[in-house]
Write a protein that holds these residues in place. Structure first.
Motif, PDB file in Angstrom:
ATOM      1  N   ASP A   1     -16.045   7.506  -0.125  1.00  0.00           N
ATOM      2  CA  ASP A   1     -14.590   7.627   0.087  1.00  0.00           C
ATOM      3  C   ASP A   1     -13.994   6.344   0.659  1.00  0.00           C
ATOM      4  O   ASP A   1     -12.784   6.126   0.594  1.00  0.00           O
ATOM      5  CB  ASP A   1     -14.280   8.760   1.081  1.00  0.00           C
ATOM      6  N   LEU A   2     -14.848   5.536   1.281  1.00  0.00           N
ATOM      7  CA  LEU A   2     -14.399   4.344   1.993  1.00  0.00           C
ATOM      8  C   LEU A   2     -14.887   3.104   1.253  1.00  0.00           C
ATOM      9  O   LEU A   2     -16.073   2.987   0.967  1.00  0.00           O
ATOM     10  CB  LEU A   2     -14.974   4.371   3.422  1.00  0.00           C
ATOM     11  N   GLY A   3     -13.962   2.212   0.913  1.00  0.00           N
ATOM     12  CA  GLY A   3     -14.330   0.988   0.213  1.00  0.00           C
ATOM     13  C   GLY A   3     -13.749  -0.226   0.907  1.00  0.00           C
ATOM     14  O   GLY A   3     -13.047  -0.111   1.919  1.00  0.00           O
ATOM     15  N   ALA A   4     -14.018  -1.390   0.352  1.00  0.00           N
ATOM     16  CA  ALA A   4     -13.578  -2.644   0.973  1.00  0.00           C
ATOM     17  C   ALA A   4     -12.054  -2.738   1.063  1.00  0.00           C
ATOM     18  O   ALA A   4     -11.519  -3.457   1.905  1.00  0.00           O
ATOM     19  CB  ALA A   4     -14.144  -3.829   0.195  1.00  0.00           C
ATOM     20  N   TYR A   5     -11.334  -2.017   0.179  1.00  0.00           N
ATOM     21  CA  TYR A   5      -9.861  -2.094   0.206  1.00  0.00           C
ATOM     22  C   TYR A   5      -9.185  -0.828   0.725  1.00  0.00           C
ATOM     23  O   TYR A   5      -7.978  -0.675   0.609  1.00  0.00           O
ATOM     24  CB  TYR A   5      -9.327  -2.475  -1.181  1.00  0.00           C
ATOM     25  N   THR A   6      -9.959   0.097   1.309  1.00  0.00           N
ATOM     26  CA  THR A   6      -9.365   1.322   1.847  1.00  0.00           C
ATOM     27  C   THR A   6      -8.353   1.006   2.948  1.00  0.00           C
ATOM     28  O   THR A   6      -7.203   1.464   2.895  1.00  0.00           O
ATOM     29  CB  THR A   6     -10.456   2.266   2.400  1.00  0.00           C
ATOM     30  N   PHE A   7      -8.768   0.217   3.933  1.00  0.00           N
ATOM     31  CA  PHE A   7      -7.850  -0.061   5.049  1.00  0.00           C
ATOM     32  C   PHE A   7      -6.784  -1.103   4.725  1.00  0.00           C
ATOM     33  O   PHE A   7      -5.652  -0.978   5.204  1.00  0.00           O
ATOM     34  CB  PHE A   7      -8.618  -0.316   6.347  1.00  0.00           C
ATOM     35  N   PRO A   8      -7.085  -2.105   3.885  1.00  0.00           N
ATOM     36  CA  PRO A   8      -5.967  -2.924   3.392  1.00  0.00           C
ATOM     37  C   PRO A   8      -4.894  -2.067   2.695  1.00  0.00           C
ATOM     38  O   PRO A   8      -3.697  -2.292   2.894  1.00  0.00           O
ATOM     39  CB  PRO A   8      -6.654  -3.892   2.423  1.00  0.00           C
ATOM     40  N   ALA A   9      -5.309  -1.058   1.928  1.00  0.00           N
ATOM     41  CA  ALA A   9      -4.339  -0.182   1.260  1.00  0.00           C
ATOM     42  C   ALA A   9      -3.617   0.702   2.281  1.00  0.00           C
ATOM     43  O   ALA A   9      -2.417   0.967   2.146  1.00  0.00           O
ATOM     44  CB  ALA A   9      -5.032   0.684   0.210  1.00  0.00           C
ATOM     45  N   TYR A  10      -4.347   1.166   3.298  1.00  0.00           N
ATOM     46  CA  TYR A  10      -3.727   1.906   4.399  1.00  0.00           C
ATOM     47  C   TYR A  10      -2.620   1.039   5.007  1.00  0.00           C
ATOM     48  O   TYR A  10      -1.493   1.506   5.230  1.00  0.00           O
ATOM     49  CB  TYR A  10      -4.791   2.251   5.450  1.00  0.00           C
ATOM     50  N   ASP A  11      -2.938  -0.234   5.242  1.00  0.00           N
ATOM     51  CA  ASP A  11      -1.948  -1.136   5.835  1.00  0.00           C
ATOM     52  C   ASP A  11      -0.730  -1.318   4.928  1.00  0.00           C
ATOM     53  O   ASP A  11       0.401  -1.395   5.411  1.00  0.00           O
ATOM     54  CB  ASP A  11      -2.577  -2.501   6.149  1.00  0.00           C
ATOM     55  N   CYS A  12      -0.967  -1.382   3.620  1.00  0.00           N
ATOM     56  CA  CYS A  12       0.166  -1.513   2.677  1.00  0.00           C
ATOM     57  C   CYS A  12       1.120  -0.332   2.804  1.00  0.00           C
ATOM     58  O   CYS A  12       2.344  -0.516   2.865  1.00  0.00           O
ATOM     59  CB  CYS A  12      -0.336  -1.612   1.236  1.00  0.00           C
ATOM     60  N   ALA A  13       0.556   0.881   2.837  1.00  0.00           N
ATOM     61  CA  ALA A  13       1.399   2.077   2.985  1.00  0.00           C
ATOM     62  C   ALA A  13       2.090   2.073   4.350  1.00  0.00           C
ATOM     63  O   ALA A  13       3.275   2.419   4.463  1.00  0.00           O
ATOM     64  CB  ALA A  13       0.547   3.334   2.820  1.00  0.00           C
ATOM     65  N   PHE A  14       1.373   1.636   5.380  1.00  0.00           N
ATOM     66  CA  PHE A  14       1.904   1.547   6.744  1.00  0.00           C
ATOM     67  C   PHE A  14       3.091   0.573   6.794  1.00  0.00           C
ATOM     68  O   PHE A  14       4.128   0.863   7.404  1.00  0.00           O
ATOM     69  CB  PHE A  14       0.752   1.091   7.658  1.00  0.00           C
ATOM     70  N   ILE A  15       2.966  -0.560   6.111  1.00  0.00           N
ATOM     71  CA  ILE A  15       4.053  -1.551   6.040  1.00  0.00           C
ATOM     72  C   ILE A  15       5.274  -0.942   5.330  1.00  0.00           C
ATOM     73  O   ILE A  15       6.408  -1.083   5.786  1.00  0.00           O
ATOM     74  CB  ILE A  15       3.593  -2.827   5.290  1.00  0.00           C
ATOM     75  N   LEU A  16       5.026  -0.261   4.211  1.00  0.00           N
ATOM     76  CA  LEU A  16       6.136   0.355   3.457  1.00  0.00           C
ATOM     77  C   LEU A  16       6.808   1.463   4.272  1.00  0.00           C
ATOM     78  O   LEU A  16       8.032   1.579   4.264  1.00  0.00           O
ATOM     79  CB  LEU A  16       5.656   0.891   2.108  1.00  0.00           C
ATOM     80  N   LEU A  17       6.002   2.277   4.947  1.00  0.00           N
ATOM     81  CA  LEU A  17       6.579   3.355   5.773  1.00  0.00           C
ATOM     82  C   LEU A  17       7.425   2.770   6.904  1.00  0.00           C
ATOM     83  O   LEU A  17       8.518   3.266   7.193  1.00  0.00           O
ATOM     84  CB  LEU A  17       5.471   4.250   6.340  1.00  0.00           C
ATOM     85  N   ASP A  18       6.932   1.693   7.507  1.00  0.00           N
ATOM     86  CA  ASP A  18       7.675   1.022   8.567  1.00  0.00           C
ATOM     87  C   ASP A  18       9.014   0.492   8.019  1.00  0.00           C
ATOM     88  O   ASP A  18      10.061   0.638   8.649  1.00  0.00           O
ATOM     89  CB  ASP A  18       6.827  -0.122   9.138  1.00  0.00           C
ATOM     90  N   ALA A  19       8.956  -0.091   6.819  1.00  0.00           N
ATOM     91  CA  ALA A  19      10.175  -0.631   6.189  1.00  0.00           C
ATOM     92  C   ALA A  19      11.148   0.500   5.833  1.00  0.00           C
ATOM     93  O   ALA A  19      12.361   0.377   6.033  1.00  0.00           O
ATOM     94  CB  ALA A  19       9.804  -1.430   4.943  1.00  0.00           C
ATOM     95  N   VAL A  20      10.612   1.601   5.307  1.00  0.00           N
ATOM     96  CA  VAL A  20      11.454   2.748   4.942  1.00  0.00           C
ATOM     97  C   VAL A  20      12.155   3.308   6.184  1.00  0.00           C
ATOM     98  O   VAL A  20      13.357   3.607   6.155  1.00  0.00           O
ATOM     99  CB  VAL A  20      10.615   3.834   4.223  1.00  0.00           C
ATOM    100  N   LYS A  21      11.432   3.419   7.292  1.00  0.00           N
ATOM    101  CA  LYS A  21      12.038   3.915   8.541  1.00  0.00           C
ATOM    102  C   LYS A  21      13.184   2.994   8.979  1.00  0.00           C
ATOM    103  O   LYS A  21      14.268   3.471   9.326  1.00  0.00           O
ATOM    104  CB  LYS A  21      10.983   4.019   9.649  1.00  0.00           C
TER     105      LYS A  21
END
Length: 407
Positions: free
Chosen positions: A319-339
């Protein structure tokens, strides 16, 4: 934050009157989509990456009464990432006015097809893993140039990955300085990403005194026998092989075919850093190395609770790969921007352009694998490059070291 909003609001919502419920519903819904290769040979890269987005999205299900939803798309055709399918997915996103941003894509050639379509949206794109430098940076050799991908003349595309101008050279330096080898055979899959990263590898490796013994750019769709390339590498004294390819473009089938012919380290970019590669390499999994164009969350003590919560929600090792947390960060950045866009728009659903503007204004936002601000091209003002190596039997990719890449 832990998804407290959802758990506390559920019982309260049940108790509200019908009128209040209608008022809350009228606040609207915002969808953040993703586009990754999540089936077939590419799934071992795409699914763990999508998991990171899904987990980040589960932490924020509404904001100021506006519902926030995640919608994943798959860009594979016959199990391999496909630019045309990616482009169709983005058209589908654009046809739904609720979709205000997307995480992805995973592959650079898919990005090249998607950016012009999303640009017309305009839809914010945020990739954890696209590394082709020509997506954002203007060089004579770029075809198409970044400007040609942005018909509106404005940028809508962002990434947190270090570009191939860093990724190829990083492995060149690693081979010369850490592995202490000077002769390397190089091949690529002749795709946007693969050929680009191989070209950048060769440039740095030869500039620093290394020798490229032989180079092949394969039509990976029709090539299944890589032995002529391997035999030539052996004859010319290659001490390592560099693969400008991904697992889905047969990068690691070359590793398997080296068995009994050429017993030297096998190196490549992040495109080989998955379980599919280790399967394709067969019994020949020792001494394999890849660069990763993003850091490792487990190196960041501040991310420990997020990593632990993810592993609880997604318990399988795959379930966990080299880009799991980079992708988490991408969604986190977008959610922060949306807020921030909702706040700036008086608590109402913002426009797609307002979301892009908020992403561009992101400043020193701390994620699990980096701290994010973006330049005018959509590149991160600082990125991280990591090295991974195979360890153990059966082999697993294991984090080794990372360094910061400033502009």
């Amino acid at each position: 934050g832990g998804g407290t909003g959802a758990s506390t609001s559920a019982p309260a919502a049940a108790a509200t009157t019908a009128a209040a419920a209608t008022a809350a519903a009228s606040k609207g819904e915002i969808i953040i989509a993703s586009d990754f290769p999540t089936s077939g040979a590419d799934a071992s890269s795409g699914l763990p990456t999508q998991n990171g987005v899904a987990f980040a999205m589960s932490q924020l299900t509404n904001y100021k009464g506006i519902k926030i939803t995640f919608k994943p798309f798959d860009d594979t055709v016959n199990g391999v990432h496909d630019p045309q399918k990616g482009a169709q997915n983005v058209q589908q996103m654009l046809s739904d006015p609720k979709v205000l941003a997307m995480v992805g894509p995973f592959n650079s050639n898919v990005a090249q097809a998607e950016i012009p379509i999303a640009n017309g949206g305009p839809l914010a794109m945020m990739s954890p893993s696209n590394t082709a430098e020509c997506l954002t940076q203007t060089f004579k050799y770029c075809s198409p140039q970044p400007a040609a991908l942005r018909p509106s003349g404005k940028n809508n595309y962002f990434r947190i990955a270090a570009p191939d101008t860093v990724q190829g050279p990083a492995m060149a330096d690693y081979i010369l300085n850490t592995l202490k080898l000077t002769k390397v055979a190089v091949f690529s899959d002749n795709e946007t990403f693969g050929k680009g990263v191989a070209d950048n590898f060769v440039k740095r490796f030869t500039a620093k005194g290394g020798t490229v013994t032989n180079r092949s750019d394969f039509d990976w769709k029709t090539t299944n026998d890589f032995k002529p390339f391997i035999n030539e590498a052996k004859a010319k004294g290659a001490q390592a092989i560099y693969a400008g390819a991904t697992s889905a473009t047969k990068g690691c089938i070359v590793r398997s075919q080296m068995t009994g012919i050429l017993d030297v380290p096998f190196t490549g970019p992040d495109g080989i850093g998955d379980d599919q590669c280790l399967k394709d390499a067969g019994s020949n999994t020792a001494n394999m190395y890849h660069t990763n164009a993003a850091g490792d969350a487990s190196q960041n003590p501040a991310a420990a609770s997020t990593v632990a919560a993810f592993k609880q929600a997604y318990p399988k090792a795959s379930d966990l790969g080299a880009y799991t947390f980079p992708a988490y960060d991408c969604a986190f950045i977008l959610l922060d921007a949306v807020k921030r866009a909702i706040d700036a728009n008086g608590g109402k659903v913002p426009s797609r352009q307002q979301v892009i503007d908020a992403v561009q204004a992101t400043s020193n936002l701390k994620g699990t694998v980096g701290t994010y601000s973006f330049d005018q091209n959509g590149d991160p003002t600082s990125a991280t490059m990591a090295f991974w190596v195979t360890k153990g039997t059966p082999a697993v990719w294991t984090f080794q070291s990372q360094f910061s890449v400033g502009k």
